[in-house]
Design a protein around this motif. Structure first.
Motif, PDB file in Angstrom:
ATOM      1  N   THR A 331       0.696  -1.430   0.051  1.00  0.00           N
ATOM      2  CA  THR A 331       0.060   0.022  -0.156  1.00  0.00           C
ATOM      3  C   THR A 331       0.660   1.214   0.087  1.00  0.00           C
ATOM      4  N   HIS A 332       2.092   1.162   0.154  1.00  0.00           N
ATOM      5  CA  HIS A 332       3.086   2.276   0.379  1.00  0.00           C
ATOM      6  C   HIS A 332       2.888   3.369  -0.900  1.00  0.00           C
ATOM      7  N   GLY A 333       2.441   4.440  -0.509  1.00  0.00           N
ATOM      8  CA  GLY A 333       2.748   5.393  -1.646  1.00  0.00           C
ATOM      9  C   GLY A 333       1.352   5.208  -2.573  1.00  0.00           C
ATOM     10  N   THR A 334       0.133   5.003  -2.061  1.00  0.00           N
ATOM     11  CA  THR A 334      -0.866   4.792  -2.791  1.00  0.00           C
ATOM     12  C   THR A 334      -2.160   5.548  -1.967  1.00  0.00           C
ATOM     13  N   GLN A 335      -3.342   5.688  -2.838  1.00  0.00           N
ATOM     14  CA  GLN A 335      -4.416   6.613  -2.198  1.00  0.00           C
ATOM     15  C   GLN A 335      -4.608   6.041  -0.733  1.00  0.00           C
ATOM     16  N   ILE A 336      -4.230   4.784  -0.441  1.00  0.00           N
ATOM     17  CA  ILE A 336      -4.503   4.579   1.193  1.00  0.00           C
ATOM     18  C   ILE A 336      -3.779   5.666   1.941  1.00  0.00           C
ATOM     19  N   ALA A 398     -11.372   3.061  -0.954  1.00  0.00           N
ATOM     20  CA  ALA A 398     -11.731   2.298  -2.086  1.00  0.00           C
ATOM     21  C   ALA A 398     -10.748   2.508  -3.007  1.00  0.00           C
ATOM     22  N   ALA A 399     -10.619   3.591  -3.516  1.00  0.00           N
ATOM     23  CA  ALA A 399      -9.690   3.824  -4.535  1.00  0.00           C
ATOM     24  C   ALA A 399      -8.341   3.288  -4.587  1.00  0.00           C
ATOM     25  N   GLY A 400      -7.959   3.406  -3.158  1.00  0.00           N
ATOM     26  CA  GLY A 400      -6.539   2.889  -2.674  1.00  0.00           C
ATOM     27  C   GLY A 400      -6.521   1.255  -2.736  1.00  0.00           C
ATOM     28  N   ILE A 401      -7.471   0.645  -2.319  1.00  0.00           N
ATOM     29  CA  ILE A 401      -7.374  -0.667  -2.356  1.00  0.00           C
ATOM     30  C   ILE A 401      -7.365  -1.363  -3.831  1.00  0.00           C
ATOM     31  N   LEU A 402      -8.349  -0.549  -4.638  1.00  0.00           N
ATOM     32  CA  LEU A 402      -8.286  -1.044  -6.182  1.00  0.00           C
ATOM     33  C   LEU A 402      -7.166  -0.904  -6.823  1.00  0.00           C
ATOM     34  N   GLN A 403      -6.520   0.544  -6.397  1.00  0.00           N
ATOM     35  CA  GLN A 403      -5.154   0.638  -7.018  1.00  0.00           C
ATOM     36  C   GLN A 403      -4.167  -0.097  -6.512  1.00  0.00           C
ATOM     37  N   THR A 404      -4.039  -0.545  -5.767  1.00  0.00           N
ATOM     38  CA  THR A 404      -3.158  -1.497  -5.024  1.00  0.00           C
ATOM     39  C   THR A 404      -3.396  -2.897  -5.784  1.00  0.00           C
ATOM     40  N   TRP A 405      -4.578  -3.456  -5.818  1.00  0.00           N
ATOM     41  CA  TRP A 405      -4.937  -4.661  -6.633  1.00  0.00           C
ATOM     42  C   TRP A 405      -4.644  -4.517  -8.040  1.00  0.00           C
ATOM     43  N   ARG A 408      -0.392  -3.564  -8.352  1.00  0.00           N
ATOM     44  CA  ARG A 408       0.777  -4.248  -7.427  1.00  0.00           C
ATOM     45  C   ARG A 408       0.607  -5.812  -7.318  1.00  0.00           C
ATOM     46  N   ILE A 409      -0.978  -6.415  -7.312  1.00  0.00           N
ATOM     47  CA  ILE A 409      -1.195  -7.516  -6.917  1.00  0.00           C
ATOM     48  C   ILE A 409      -1.474  -8.557  -8.030  1.00  0.00           C
ATOM     49  N   SER A 410      -2.358  -8.007  -8.904  1.00  0.00           N
ATOM     50  CA  SER A 410      -3.007  -8.700  -9.842  1.00  0.00           C
ATOM     51  C   SER A 410      -1.934  -9.350 -10.689  1.00  0.00           C
ATOM     52  N   ASP A 411      -2.202 -10.682 -11.367  1.00  0.00           N
ATOM     53  CA  ASP A 411      -1.345 -11.205 -12.191  1.00  0.00           C
ATOM     54  C   ASP A 411      -0.995 -10.503 -13.437  1.00  0.00           C
ATOM     55  N   THR A 412      -1.794  -9.778 -13.824  1.00  0.00           N
ATOM     56  CA  THR A 412      -1.512  -8.677 -15.196  1.00  0.00           C
ATOM     57  C   THR A 412      -1.493  -7.383 -14.625  1.00  0.00           C
ATOM     58  N   PRO A 413      -0.468  -6.939 -13.755  1.00  0.00           N
ATOM     59  CA  PRO A 413      -0.339  -5.681 -13.310  1.00  0.00           C
ATOM     60  C   PRO A 413      -0.677  -4.449 -14.516  1.00  0.00           C
ATOM     61  N   MET A 414      -1.433  -3.330 -14.264  1.00  0.00           N
ATOM     62  CA  MET A 414      -1.464  -2.118 -14.885  1.00  0.00           C
ATOM     63  C   MET A 414      -0.716  -1.334 -14.754  1.00  0.00           C
ATOM     64  N   ALA A 418      -3.189   3.500 -16.160  1.00  0.00           N
ATOM     65  CA  ALA A 418      -4.183   2.918 -16.641  1.00  0.00           C
ATOM     66  C   ALA A 418      -4.977   2.432 -15.313  1.00  0.00           C
ATOM     67  N   ALA A 419      -4.534   2.083 -14.073  1.00  0.00           N
ATOM     68  CA  ALA A 419      -5.102   1.767 -12.883  1.00  0.00           C
ATOM     69  C   ALA A 419      -5.789   3.250 -12.375  1.00  0.00           C
ATOM     70  N   GLN A 420      -4.985   4.378 -12.655  1.00  0.00           N
ATOM     71  CA  GLN A 420      -5.850   5.779 -12.270  1.00  0.00           C
ATOM     72  C   GLN A 420      -7.310   5.774 -13.222  1.00  0.00           C
ATOM     73  N   ASP A 421      -7.347   5.413 -14.417  1.00  0.00           N
ATOM     74  CA  ASP A 421      -8.369   5.606 -15.103  1.00  0.00           C
ATOM     75  C   ASP A 421      -9.537   4.553 -14.564  1.00  0.00           C
ATOM     76  N   GLN A 422      -9.111   3.409 -13.927  1.00  0.00           N
ATOM     77  CA  GLN A 422     -10.136   2.716 -13.630  1.00  0.00           C
ATOM     78  C   GLN A 422     -10.799   2.964 -12.463  1.00  0.00           C
ATOM     79  N   ILE A 423     -10.035   3.821 -11.556  1.00  0.00           N
ATOM     80  CA  ILE A 423     -10.774   4.071 -10.143  1.00  0.00           C
ATOM     81  C   ILE A 423     -11.219   5.685 -10.144  1.00  0.00           C
ATOM     82  N   ALA A 424     -11.330   6.088 -11.633  1.00  0.00           N
ATOM     83  CA  ALA A 424     -11.805   7.401 -11.695  1.00  0.00           C
ATOM     84  C   ALA A 424     -13.250   7.504 -10.748  1.00  0.00           C
TER      85      ALA A 424
END
Lengths: 458, 144
Positions: A331-336, A398-405, A408-414, A418-424
């Motif tokens: 989570t370091h340095g994310t919206q969390i 919520a934005a931070g959890i999604l961003q982290t996933w 940084r965690i997903s098998d196909t990291p964005m 690209a992640a920012q667009d997803q959590i707009a």
């Protein structure tokens, strides 16, 4: 008001509220830039508006702390302020220096400001929260020293209570740890290590002493509970603050090139940092339940209770959420971090300053409390601002959890963007909550102008 | 609170606890200063890199980006950008140089700073140096 010189606090409180408005307006600008990326670009780029947002916050809280000290120290010391004239002079110096710095941020490119203020002679600029030109930092030191001298002399020549002693320790600590802002090694790891000696040891250290003493003062005055009881609580709260918070600095030393043992020290001690905040909540509620009088200033009591609860949630719970090293790795340095920052600053420091303003301003203006109508209006502002900050925090979480996933965690990291667009969507909802916060702030300011026809006298 | 627990006991815990843990913090700091040289990549802290750090600061890059996770959260992490850009300082320079002056309609865009070639090299070298600091394997992946 028992001592005439307490009235200098009015200057500081007024400036604090004015700068608070500026902070929120720039918050709304950067909130919008998160979703409308070219808003005000290139005239006011994000970095400039964010710097104005965070620097105004720091400066107005400092105005609030100083106003609180000028109000409560004479009353606790049972004598007039050592030098009201010096307090007024420092007020204008601080306000003008602060305004010039903000104008500098807004009117010229930052690199031009660095050239104009000769940053190359003693480079201290361009580090988060410490962006002020070196000359401004020197001005802050002068103002802080004059201020500490002024209130210190008042305490020395007057009654020493636990409240003014703890406040003095906090204020001296504030001045001392600011000096690390002048230390900027070329080695990035060293730079980051010492930067936290100002930033962490302020907000998770000495500022909490200031917070504790202001809160204790407001509670003594509004509840009439025996000073011995309140002072015992204050000591044990600030003891826990520093016992956990000093080594807790280690939670910033996980991933910046510092030794790995900090992952243990930082995790264990910062996991205990919520304890003093929880005690603060229990303290506030217990004192109000045991009150020996019903103070007519109900809204000041509301702010005091709110400080305990929201500081525990924002600094305590939301801090704990991402403080353990294995969690922080992701989570370091994310919206969390942003979520935690918003509720912690509001709950701990904004609310305690508004509590002392709420208590002291009516008295400075010659009445025990504001009219019922004005108090009800201020209570509306309390709920509007507090509920908005809760939602801002939830949306950013919520934005931070999604961003982290996604990133940084997903098998196909964005990628980041690209992640920012997803959590707009969450940024839009945060912006909406921010507008409600501004409405709450406007209601707050309007409450000062309610006529006092049905004034309550206690 | 319990009557057995007196104010002077609370005061002693405050002073004793603060002094003890501050001294412990100083001891850990002293030890850290001994360990940091083995992790901080200082051997690559050339005049070019130091000039790059100054440029980084005097253009307030931290106002949008994070660097080793610290800063603003508006633009990508740059602690590992050298690696993300294929271990290429040329790619970093090319990116900074190509930012449109008036931004990109509707989207976030980095400002055009009009750096000279020398300044671009300094910034890129600073970011390369940063990527070689031992950060305990952070960030978790290449995306930063």
């Amino acid at each position: 008001m028992e001592y005439q010189s307490q009235a200098v606090a009015k200057y500081y409180f007024t400036a604090a509220i004015g700068l608070f408005v500026g902070q929120i307006l720039f918050g709304l600008i950067i909130g919008l830039q998160y979703v409308v990326g070219d808003f005000l670009f290139p005239e006011i780029p994000f970095n400039v508006a964010r710097m104005v947002h965070t620097n105004l916050l720091i400066v107005w809280l400092l105005f609030g702390f100083m106003g609180a000290a000028y109000y409560l120290i004479p009353e606790e010391a049972e004598r007039e302020l050592y030098s009201p004239a010096l307090a007024i002079l420092m007020f204008w110096i601080f306000l003008v220096a602060g305004a010039l710095t903000i104008l500098g941020y807004l009117l010229v490119p930052y690199s031009t400001l660095a050239d104009l203020t000769m940053n190359e002679l003693w480079p201290t600029m361009g580090r988060e929260f410490l962006e002020q030109p070196t000359i401004t930092k020197l001005g802050i030191v002068v103002v802080a020293l004059a201020f500490v001298f002024n209130v210190g002399m008042t305490v020395l020549q007057g009654r020493k209570t636990v409240i003014n002693l703890v406040l003095m320790i906090g204020l001296v600590g504030l001045a001392v740890f600011f000096l690390f802002a002048f230390h900027n090694p070329s080695d990035l790891v060293q730079d980051k290590f010492w930067w936290w000696w100002t930033v962490h040891l302020w907000v998770e250290g000495v500022w909490e002493l200031i917070l504790g003493s202001i809160l204790a003062f407001v509670l003594i005055k509004t509840t009439g509970v025996d000073r011995e009881v309140i002072e015992k609580w204050l000591y044990i709260i600030i003891a826990m603050t520093l016992i956990t918070g000093i080594i807790g600095t280690g939670h910033h030393y996980y991933w910046i090139g510092t030794p790995e043992y900090w992952q243990w020290w930082g995790s264990i001690f910062s996991a205990m940092e919520p304890i003093p905040f929880f005690m603060m909540t229990v303290f506030a509620f217990t004192m109000v339940n045991k009150r020996k009088r019903d103070h007519p200033n109900k809204v000041a009591v509301l702010w005091a209770l709110g400080t305990g609860v929201m500081a525990f949630l924002g600094a305590g719970v939301w801090g704990f959420l991402h403080t353990l090293a294995p969690v922080n790795y992701f989570t370091h340095g994310t919206q969390i971090t942003a979520a935690h920052g918003h509720m912690a600053f509001y709950g701990a420091y904004v609310m305690v300053v508004l509590a002392i303003i709420s208590y002291a301003m009516p008295i400075i203006r010659g009445r025990a409390a504001n009219s019922n109508k004005a108090q009800v209006m201020e209570m509306w502002s309390f709920w509007l601002m507090t509920v908005s900050i809760v939602f801002i925090t939830l949306f950013l979480t919520a934005a931070g959890i999604l961003q982290t996933w996604l990133q940084r965690i997903s098998d196909t990291p964005m990628t980041f963007m690209a992640a920012q667009d997803q959590i707009a969507i969450f940024y839009w909802m945060r912006e909406f909550a921010g507008v409600v916060f501004l409405i709450g702030l406007i209601v707050y300011i309007m409450s000062f102008f309610v006529s006092e026809e049905d004034e309550m006298n206690a | 609170m319990d009557e057995m627990f007196t104010k002077s006991m609370a005061r002693n815990i405050f002073y004793g606890g603060t002094v003890f843990f501050f001294l412990l913090f100083l001891a850990l700091t002293f030890d850290t200063m001994g360990v940091v040289p083995s992790r901080d990549n200082h051997e690559n802290l050339t005049p070019t890199v130091i000039a790059g750090k100054t440029l980084w600061e005097e253009n307030n890059c931290i106002g949008c980006h994070t660097l080793l996770g610290e800063g603003a959260y508006f633009a990508p992490e740059l602690g590992n950008v050298y690696v993300r850009f294929g271990n290429s300082t040329e790619a970093i320079k090319g990116f900074i140089k190509s930012r449109p002056k008036d931004g990109i309609p509707g989207r976030r865009s980095m400002p055009q700073f009009n750096f000279t070639d020398e300044e671009l090299e300094q910034l890129a070298q600073f970011l390369k140096y940063t990527s070689e600091i031992n950060t305990s394997n952070w960030p978790p992946n290449i995306m930063g």
